[in-house]
Scaffold this motif. Structure first.
Motif, PDB file in Angstrom:
ATOM      1  N   GLN A  96       0.832  -1.202   0.000  1.00 52.75           N
ATOM      2  CA  GLN A  96       0.000   0.000   0.000  1.00 52.75           C
ATOM      3  C   GLN A  96       0.868   1.254   0.000  1.00 52.75           C
ATOM      4  O   GLN A  96       0.552   2.244  -0.658  1.00 52.75           O
ATOM      5  CB  GLN A  96      -0.938   0.016   1.212  1.00 52.75           C
ATOM      6  N   ARG A  97       1.983   1.204   0.749  1.00 48.28           N
ATOM      7  CA  ARG A  97       2.875   2.365   0.776  1.00 48.28           C
ATOM      8  C   ARG A  97       3.410   2.642  -0.625  1.00 48.28           C
ATOM      9  O   ARG A  97       3.512   3.793  -1.048  1.00 48.28           O
ATOM     10  CB  ARG A  97       4.027   2.144   1.773  1.00 48.28           C
ATOM     11  N   LEU A  98       3.738   1.577  -1.350  1.00 45.04           N
ATOM     12  CA  LEU A  98       4.250   1.761  -2.710  1.00 45.04           C
ATOM     13  C   LEU A  98       3.156   2.259  -3.643  1.00 45.04           C
ATOM     14  O   LEU A  98       3.386   3.054  -4.539  1.00 45.04           O
ATOM     15  CB  LEU A  98       4.821   0.444  -3.250  1.00 45.04           C
ATOM     16  N   ARG A  99       1.946   1.774  -3.380  1.00 44.90           N
ATOM     17  CA  ARG A  99       0.844   2.114  -4.273  1.00 44.90           C
ATOM     18  C   ARG A  99       0.395   3.570  -4.189  1.00 44.90           C
ATOM     19  O   ARG A  99      -0.236   4.080  -5.118  1.00 44.90           O
ATOM     20  CB  ARG A  99      -0.351   1.211  -3.983  1.00 44.90           C
ATOM     21  N   VAL A 100       0.696   4.241  -3.078  1.00 44.21           N
ATOM     22  CA  VAL A 100       0.322   5.653  -3.012  1.00 44.21           C
ATOM     23  C   VAL A 100       1.375   6.552  -3.664  1.00 44.21           C
ATOM     24  O   VAL A 100       1.182   7.757  -3.767  1.00 44.21           O
ATOM     25  CB  VAL A 100       0.018   6.138  -1.570  1.00 44.21           C
ATOM     26  N   THR A 101       2.488   5.976  -4.113  1.00 43.64           N
ATOM     27  CA  THR A 101       3.472   6.766  -4.862  1.00 43.64           C
ATOM     28  C   THR A 101       3.011   6.848  -6.325  1.00 43.64           C
ATOM     29  O   THR A 101       2.134   6.083  -6.724  1.00 43.64           O
ATOM     30  CB  THR A 101       4.868   6.121  -4.835  1.00 43.64           C
ATOM     31  N   PRO A 102       3.591   7.750  -7.108  1.00 41.43           N
ATOM     32  CA  PRO A 102       3.147   7.827  -8.508  1.00 41.43           C
ATOM     33  C   PRO A 102       3.707   6.714  -9.398  1.00 41.43           C
ATOM     34  O   PRO A 102       3.711   6.858 -10.604  1.00 41.43           O
ATOM     35  CB  PRO A 102       3.674   9.198  -8.973  1.00 41.43           C
ATOM     36  N   ALA A 103       4.150   5.599  -8.817  1.00 42.53           N
ATOM     37  CA  ALA A 103       4.559   4.453  -9.639  1.00 42.53           C
ATOM     38  C   ALA A 103       3.330   3.599  -9.923  1.00 42.53           C
ATOM     39  O   ALA A 103       2.602   3.262  -9.000  1.00 42.53           O
ATOM     40  CB  ALA A 103       5.606   3.618  -8.908  1.00 42.53           C
ATOM     41  N   PRO A 104       3.085   3.276 -11.212  1.00 45.01           N
ATOM     42  CA  PRO A 104       1.890   2.477 -11.517  1.00 45.01           C
ATOM     43  C   PRO A 104       1.951   1.074 -10.891  1.00 45.01           C
ATOM     44  O   PRO A 104       3.037   0.541 -10.680  1.00 45.01           O
ATOM     45  CB  PRO A 104       1.898   2.372 -13.046  1.00 45.01           C
ATOM     46  N   GLU A 146      -6.377   8.630  -2.122  1.00 43.05           N
ATOM     47  CA  GLU A 146      -5.058   8.080  -2.429  1.00 43.05           C
ATOM     48  C   GLU A 146      -5.094   7.091  -3.586  1.00 43.05           C
ATOM     49  O   GLU A 146      -4.050   6.623  -4.037  1.00 43.05           O
ATOM     50  CB  GLU A 146      -4.508   7.356  -1.182  1.00 43.05           C
ATOM     51  N   LEU A 177      -6.381   4.088  -3.336  1.00 42.61           N
ATOM     52  CA  LEU A 177      -6.256   2.718  -2.827  1.00 42.61           C
ATOM     53  C   LEU A 177      -7.572   1.964  -2.910  1.00 42.61           C
ATOM     54  O   LEU A 177      -7.577   0.743  -3.017  1.00 42.61           O
ATOM     55  CB  LEU A 177      -5.751   2.718  -1.378  1.00 42.61           C
ATOM     56  N   LEU A 201      -1.976   8.874 -11.666  1.00 42.93           N
ATOM     57  CA  LEU A 201      -0.552   9.138 -11.424  1.00 42.93           C
ATOM     58  C   LEU A 201      -0.284  10.627 -11.263  1.00 42.93           C
ATOM     59  O   LEU A 201       0.532  11.034 -10.431  1.00 42.93           O
ATOM     60  CB  LEU A 201       0.306   8.546 -12.546  1.00 42.93           C
ATOM     61  N   LYS A 216      -1.473  11.426  -7.804  1.00 39.49           N
ATOM     62  CA  LYS A 216      -0.567  10.912  -6.763  1.00 39.49           C
ATOM     63  C   LYS A 216       0.720  11.727  -6.674  1.00 39.49           C
ATOM     64  O   LYS A 216       1.310  11.833  -5.595  1.00 39.49           O
ATOM     65  CB  LYS A 216      -0.231   9.448  -7.029  1.00 39.49           C
ATOM     66  N   ALA A 217       1.147  12.293  -7.804  1.00 35.93           N
ATOM     67  CA  ALA A 217       2.368  13.108  -7.780  1.00 35.93           C
ATOM     68  C   ALA A 217       2.174  14.349  -6.916  1.00 35.93           C
ATOM     69  O   ALA A 217       3.133  14.937  -6.437  1.00 35.93           O
ATOM     70  CB  ALA A 217       2.759  13.509  -9.202  1.00 35.93           C
ATOM     71  N   LEU A 240       0.267   6.730   5.730  1.00 34.92           N
ATOM     72  CA  LEU A 240      -0.855   5.833   5.978  1.00 34.92           C
ATOM     73  C   LEU A 240      -0.975   5.528   7.467  1.00 34.92           C
ATOM     74  O   LEU A 240      -0.016   5.660   8.217  1.00 34.92           O
ATOM     75  CB  LEU A 240      -0.664   4.531   5.203  1.00 34.92           C
ATOM     76  N   SER A 268       1.261   1.209   7.874  1.00 34.89           N
ATOM     77  CA  SER A 268       2.003   0.753   6.719  1.00 34.89           C
ATOM     78  C   SER A 268       3.435   0.668   7.163  1.00 34.89           C
ATOM     79  O   SER A 268       3.795   1.039   8.262  1.00 34.89           O
ATOM     80  CB  SER A 268       1.872   1.696   5.532  1.00 34.89           C
ATOM     81  N   TYR A 282      12.548   5.925  -1.996  1.00 32.18           N
ATOM     82  CA  TYR A 282      11.254   6.617  -2.053  1.00 32.18           C
ATOM     83  C   TYR A 282      11.396   8.003  -2.680  1.00 32.18           C
ATOM     84  O   TYR A 282      10.470   8.483  -3.339  1.00 32.18           O
ATOM     85  CB  TYR A 282      10.576   6.632  -0.680  1.00 32.18           C
ATOM     86  N   LEU A 300      11.080   7.308  -6.267  1.00 27.72           N
ATOM     87  CA  LEU A 300       9.703   7.022  -6.669  1.00 27.72           C
ATOM     88  C   LEU A 300       8.912   8.306  -6.877  1.00 27.72           C
ATOM     89  O   LEU A 300       7.960   8.346  -7.642  1.00 27.72           O
ATOM     90  CB  LEU A 300       9.014   6.145  -5.622  1.00 27.72           C
ATOM     91  N   TYR A 301       9.316   9.361  -6.171  1.00 24.80           N
ATOM     92  CA  TYR A 301       8.649  10.654  -6.340  1.00 24.80           C
ATOM     93  C   TYR A 301       9.438  11.591  -7.245  1.00 24.80           C
ATOM     94  O   TYR A 301       9.178  12.787  -7.295  1.00 24.80           O
ATOM     95  CB  TYR A 301       8.415  11.309  -4.979  1.00 24.80           C
TER      96      TYR A 301
END
Ligand SMILES: Nc1ncnc2c1ncn2[C@@H]1O[C@H](COP(=O)(O)OP(=O)(O)O)[C@@H](O)[C@H]1O
Ligand SMILES: [Mg+2]
Lengths: 257, 262
Positions: free
Chosen positions: A95-103, B59, B61, B81, B84-85, B91, B94, B109, B112-113
């Protein structure tokens, strides 16, 4: 009010993918059990079977190497990958990964790439050790075919593992069923294949994931001509991949409740 | 805020008529509210009220059954996307990969951003949040307060337009809690907006510009803390639980009932 300081740009996908690959590689390299399962255990089998009559009883060195390769794939994909995925889902990493902008597909693909790459490297090591201790000489074509079959095998067991995490939520249940399934598949593949449990079991065994892979591996190592049995084994593997991957993706849940 | 003939700047968050359900069970029903730039908005509600589910919909989810969710004018469902950016997320429950060190978590991380951090930059940031000694440790080895500071650092690593914090002070000691409040004020000063959930009326009054009270998936009231007290001070449900002049907590209990939730 201006928001010059606030960042709204969507980050480049390439950087996201490299970051995920980096994370997954660190995780797999740190997980000692996964390396032990995928390389050391098969090598132990290869070495142990050079003593005594074990070899001929199990059907020759190519079959032994095939078994070692299959076992490495089975344990690291069906147990290693599956349990790591279930665990990361349970503690909320996914879930932590899923809230990042990575699909989402990228999060999964990165894990698969790292897993399969590890399996291929481990398979090459196992087959090299196997060839040495069992005195086989393999040509380049055979090595390539071993890699191809290992890829197929990894896909089969990853698909089965994915189906497990897709259908079952509890990490403990996945762990228990994964272990049980591994033993059943292994016994069915090895002992069913010898025919000592009767013809029906032998037929089931030949079509089972472990049996089919062992057939393919040993035929590649023997350089035997392509047979109907090989076609059957290949088709069986493809069918397992399609069916289990479908189940695993269709019912997969990212959260743990 | 906007001149009549200037193009209106979209709200940081615009939720209208949100409905979230798990299977046949609806847990968020008809929720609507907006958050403006630089605003700190608190979502208050008892356990199981639907706070996390509302955040999960923002989010990406969970997929809402209906309703519209815009982040900076961007539809969360159509362009997840891009949305989310613009979001920084902490959370409620998490974790980061157990095998990664703090240093690696910050680097990965960040990537990732879309933020590339050098070793020096990571060292500097970790010093700022008092984690310079912990760079080689794993997430699990940190104390609760340290985990929270790291999670907040990761949530703000890309300087997001909107920060979503789900019960950020749950389980923290008073020092850590005050530290977090200070950090929240700083972030507002930098132009970020924040949506946080809490059970603490003290917290809501200390840091939130506006709050909404939610229960059984329905928004009961929205406004500035002092406004809510004024608005509901004559409500018999509030008066019956107040000891003296009604407080925000009296309004909360009055509107959501005294029954204990798990
Ligand atoms: N993934 C889920 N599946 C089924 N029910 C859920 C799920 N998440 C939350 N719920 C239920 O939805 C309701 C609202 O939960 P939640 O949004 O977590 O509330 P809060 O954050 O306000 O405590 C609760 O009754 C909870 O049990
Ligand atoms: Mg919650």
């Amino acid at each position: 009010m201006t928001n010059a300081a606030v960042d709204t740009a969507r980050p480049p996908l390439g950087l996201a993918m490299t970051s995920l690959l980096r994370a997954d590689s660190i995780v797999i390299l740190n997980s000692k059990t996964s390396l032990v399962l995928s390389t050391l255990l098969p090598i132990v089998i290869l070495v142990a079977t050079t003593f005594g009559k074990a070899q001929s009883r199990l059907g020759g060195s190519s079959l032994i190497i095939g078994l070692a390769l299959t076992l490495g794939l089975l344990t690291s994909c069906l147990l290693g990958f599956t349990l790591a995925l279930a665990h990361d889902r349970h503690i909320g990493v996914l879930q932590r990964l899923r809230v990042t902008p990575a699909p989402n597909w990228m999060i999964m693909t990165s894990r698969l790439i790292v897993q399969v790459a590890t399996n291929l490297i481990a398979s090459v090591i196992v087959v090299i050790v196997g060839a040495i201790v069992h005195g086989l000489t393999l040509n380049v074509g055979q090595y390539l075919l071993v890699i191809a079959v290992a890829l197929l095998g990894a896909a089969v067991f990853l698909a089965i593992g994915q189906a497990l995490v897709g259908l079952i939520q509890s990490t403990n249940a996945i762990s228990a069923i994964g272990r049980l399934l591994m033993i059943v598949l292994l016994l069915l593949g090895i002992f069913g294949g010898t025919g000592i449990l009767g013809d029906t079991i032998k037929a089931i065994s030949d079509w089972s994931p472990v049996g089919a892979l062992m057939t393919l591996f040993s035929d590649v190592l023997n350089q035997s001509a392509w047979s109907g049995q090989d076609t059957g084994s290949l088709l069986a593997c493809v069918a397992y991949i399609v069916v289990f991957a479908f189940i695993g993706i269709r019912w997969f849940r990212w959260d743990s409740r | 805020m906007n001149e009549v003939n200037m193009p209106a700047q979209p709200s940081v968050l615009d939720i209208s008529d949100l409905r979230v359900a798990y299977g046949a069970r609806t847990v968020v029903e008809g929720v609507s509210f907006q958050i403006d730039r630089g605003e700190i908005f608190g979502l208050l509600g008892p356990n199981g009220a639907g706070k996390t589910s509302t955040l999960s919909a923002i989010e990406g989810l969970v997929k809402p059954k209906s309703g519209r969710l815009l982040v900076d004018g961007i539809d969360v469902q159509k362009e997840p996307l891009d949305a989310k950016a613009r979001l920084g997320v902490q959370l409620q429950s998490s974790s980061f990969q157990a095998e990664l060190t703090i240093q690696q978590i910050a680097r990965i991380y960040g990537g990732l951003y879309g933020v590339k951090l050098s070793r020096e930059q990571i060292g500097k940031s970790m010093r700022a949040i008092g984690l310079e000694e912990e760079l080689g440790k794993r997430f699990k080895q940190l104390s609760g307060g340290q985990q929270q500071r790291l999670a907040l650092f990761i949530a703000t690593i890309h300087n997001p337009l909107l920060l979503l914090l789900d019960e950020p002070t749950a389980g923290l000691d008073p020092q850590s809690r005050r530290g977090l409040w200070r950090r929240i004020e700083e972030l507002r000063g930098e132009g970020n907006s924040i949506l946080l959930t809490t059970h603490s009326m003290e917290e809501a009054q200390a840091v939130c510009d506006r709050v909404a009270i939610i229960d059984h998936g329905v928004l009961l009231t929205v406004g500035e803390p002092s406004e809510l007290i004024d608005k509901h001070r004559e409500d018999p449900r509030v008066l019956s639980v107040a000891h003296g002049a009604p407080t925000l907590e009296d309004v909360f209990i009055g509107l959501t009932g005294s029954e204990i939730r798990d």
